[in-house]
Scaffold this active site. Sequence first.
Site, PDB file in Angstrom:
ATOM      1  N   GLY A 136       0.795  -1.218   0.000  1.00 21.70           N
ATOM      2  CA  GLY A 136       0.000   0.000   0.000  1.00 21.70           C
ATOM      3  C   GLY A 136       0.828   1.268   0.000  1.00 21.70           C
TER       4      GLY A 136
ATOM      5  N   GLU B  15       4.743   2.450   8.599  1.00 21.07           N
ATOM      6  CA  GLU B  15       4.468   1.144   9.206  1.00 21.07           C
ATOM      7  C   GLU B  15       5.662   0.673  10.027  1.00 21.07           C
ATOM      8  OE1 GLU B  15       1.261  -0.830   6.075  1.00 21.07           O
ATOM      9  OE2 GLU B  15       3.404  -1.084   5.718  1.00 21.07           O
TER      10      GLU B  15
END
Length: 228
Positions: free
Chosen positions: A100, A106
Amino acid sequence: MSDLEAEKALAAARAVDEVQNGMVVGLGTGSTANYAVRYLADRIANGLRITAVATSRMTEVLARKLAIPLTSMEGLSSIDLTIDGADEIDQRLQAIKGGGGALLRERVIAAASARVIAVVDSSKFVTRLGRFPLPVEAFPFATKFVGARLADLGGPVTLRMKDGHPFLTDQGNHILDVSLGSIADSQQTALAISDIPGVAEHGLFLSEIDTVVLAHGGMVELRHAERF
């Protein structure tokens, strides 16, 4: 809903059961993580009290739409629990993430988390990483150089595009997708990529994930990382 979509929803619902009152919760990015965000919103509507931090602007938009209380990572030094997806994960809970395009955020949020849960459907569980192209985030001025160095690792390198232009991450960087095939030594590959000047982040998450919630059919299995 397809079988895989049903598995995503099932895994996400089980992971959200781990959230407790008072937690700071990291919200992942991607289709499976979106299910977790929606289930978390349902629990908040029924009285759960938490604060959340998102791994991407896309997830922020969804969380705000669902009235999930958000804070900025800039004001945090630690997170209690993060729930995120994975593009691939193996039996050692090593994963490829970044499909993504949110791999840098992240990584930071995973590193700050006391516990990271990956939620995946049965198609994401593999015996060895590498079927999914490995995302590498590069600073735009170094994209060509980084791409050439990545090609030396032995697989085709593709600059990720969107609407005819290079895809930009939330940090304004480019993504290079490296098709390595089966990765024999994930640790060595991660080190080799990190050593390339101009690389902001890569998608090999080798020690961040503590638990995977794997859905297959109508069943859910929890696997925990073995820490030595």
